[in-house]
Design an enzyme around this catalytic site. Structure first.
Site, PDB file in Angstrom:
ATOM      1  NE  ARG A  23       7.551  24.454  42.968  1.00 48.79           N
ATOM      2  CZ  ARG A  23       7.731  25.201  44.071  1.00 48.79           C
ATOM      3  NH1 ARG A  23       7.887  26.514  43.986  1.00 48.79           N
ATOM      4  NH2 ARG A  23       7.739  24.635  45.269  1.00 48.79           N
ATOM      5  CD  GLU A  28      16.033  23.701  56.028  1.00 48.27           C
ATOM      6  OE1 GLU A  28      16.693  23.146  56.940  1.00 48.27           O
ATOM      7  OE2 GLU A  28      15.002  24.368  56.250  1.00 48.27           O
ATOM      8  NE  ARG A  60      39.055  19.437  39.806  1.00 46.93           N
ATOM      9  CZ  ARG A  60      39.254  20.707  39.385  1.00 46.93           C
ATOM     10  NH1 ARG A  60      39.984  21.542  40.132  1.00 46.93           N
ATOM     11  NH2 ARG A  60      38.747  21.129  38.232  1.00 46.93           N
ATOM     12  CG  HIS A  63      44.794  18.329  47.111  1.00 50.67           C
ATOM     13  ND1 HIS A  63      44.039  18.977  46.156  1.00 50.67           N
ATOM     14  CD2 HIS A  63      45.750  17.665  46.423  1.00 50.67           C
ATOM     15  CE1 HIS A  63      44.521  18.705  44.961  1.00 50.67           C
ATOM     16  NE2 HIS A  63      45.563  17.914  45.082  1.00 50.67           N
ATOM     17  CE  LYS A  73      39.731  20.425  52.155  1.00 48.73           C
ATOM     18  NZ  LYS A  73      40.757  19.639  51.463  1.00 48.73           N
ATOM     19  CG  HIS A 120      38.649  16.023  49.949  1.00 55.84           C
ATOM     20  ND1 HIS A 120      38.304  17.124  49.212  1.00 55.84           N
ATOM     21  CD2 HIS A 120      37.698  15.077  49.686  1.00 55.84           C
ATOM     22  CE1 HIS A 120      37.186  16.863  48.543  1.00 55.84           C
ATOM     23  NE2 HIS A 120      36.798  15.637  48.824  1.00 55.84           N
ATOM     24  CE1 TYR A 133      35.751  21.572  46.721  1.00 51.12           C
ATOM     25  CE2 TYR A 133      36.968  21.972  48.741  1.00 51.12           C
ATOM     26  CZ  TYR A 133      36.924  21.881  47.363  1.00 51.12           C
ATOM     27  OH  TYR A 133      38.070  22.120  46.630  1.00 51.12           O
ATOM     28  CG  ASP A 167      46.681  16.682  42.320  1.00 46.32           C
ATOM     29  OD1 ASP A 167      45.483  16.813  42.008  1.00 46.32           O
ATOM     30  OD2 ASP A 167      47.195  17.250  43.311  1.00 46.32           O
TER      31      ASP A 167
END
Ligand SMILES: Cc1cn([C@H]2C[C@H](O)[C@@H](COP(=O)(O)OP(=O)(O)O[C@H]3O[C@H](C)C(=O)[C@H](O)[C@H]3O)O2)c(=O)[nH]c1=O
Length: 186
Positions: A23, A28, A60, A63, A73, A120, A133, A167
């Site tokens: 499939r 996890e 992005r 930050h 994170k 990040h 995240y 940004d």
């Protein structure tokens, strides 16, 4: 679960096992006990984030949130491909201003753990790339901060990225008055 250190102490690469069958696969993506059994104990997560960037070359970052809303994170790519970067901005850290980047993709299933005290950011390498995240603190708009993506010497391999106004107007790293302090791990 494959656990790898990076040149930035505390920043880890985590790659969960994938159980494939006719499939597809099952994985996890987060299991506190699995990591603890391997000697890795992360802070509690309180918020999951999910963003989609339609255009390749969307950037992005970079930050952070100031204490007491500083966020650790655990980042992964749900769809597509991106280059994810952490920058150490803990005052007094031996690796202050140093960065580490890695490619996260649906294909490689790799995750990056970025502790509080690091900037990040990421740039997408495919259209319709999704990032998901887990965060160790809730969003607090007033604590939100940004450092200019091109002020750290990061090899983004992108020209003229798509940026938000925030940004585009971010301060260079050299002007950051970092709210983070380096604490030697026991
Ligand atoms: C971060 C965040 C944003 N928002 C709202 C605020 C704005 O109305 C909208 C877009 O926010 P922003 O432009 O800050 O989104 P990104 O540019 O993806 O920012 C994120 O990108 C970098 C890579 C990160 O690591 C941070 O989680 C975060 O700074 O979502 C929320 O409602 N909750 C949130 O947790």
């Amino acid at each position: 679960m494959q656990i790898e250190t990076t040149p930035l102490p505390g920043v880890l690469l985590l790659t969960p096992a994938r159980h494939g069958d006719a499939r597809g696969f099952f994985s996890e993506s987060w299991n506190r006990r699995t990591l603890a059994d391997a000697g890795v104990v992360l802070p509690e997560f309180v918020q999951d984030n999910h963003s989609m960037s339609a255009q390749t070359g969307t950037l992005r970052g970079l930050h952070y949130q100031s204490p007491p809303f500083a966020q650790g994170k655990l980042v992964r790519c749900g769809r597509g491909r991106l280059f994810d970067v952490a920058v150490d901005v803990r005052m007094g850290s031996p690796t202050y201003g140093q960065w580490f980047g890695t490619e996260l993709s649906f294909e490689n299933g790799r995750q990056l753990w970025i502790p509080a005290g690091f900037l990040h950011g990421f740039v997408t390498r495919e259209p319709d790339t999704e990032i998901v995240y887990k965060c160790t603190a809730h969003y607090d708009r007033a604590s939100d901060g940004a450092v200019a993506w091109d002020s750290v010497g990061i090899d983004w391999d992108v020209t003229d990225p798509l940026l938000s106004d925030k940004d585009r107007d971010a301060q260079p790293l050299a002007e950051l008055k970092s709210p983070f302090v380096f604490e030697e791990q026991a």
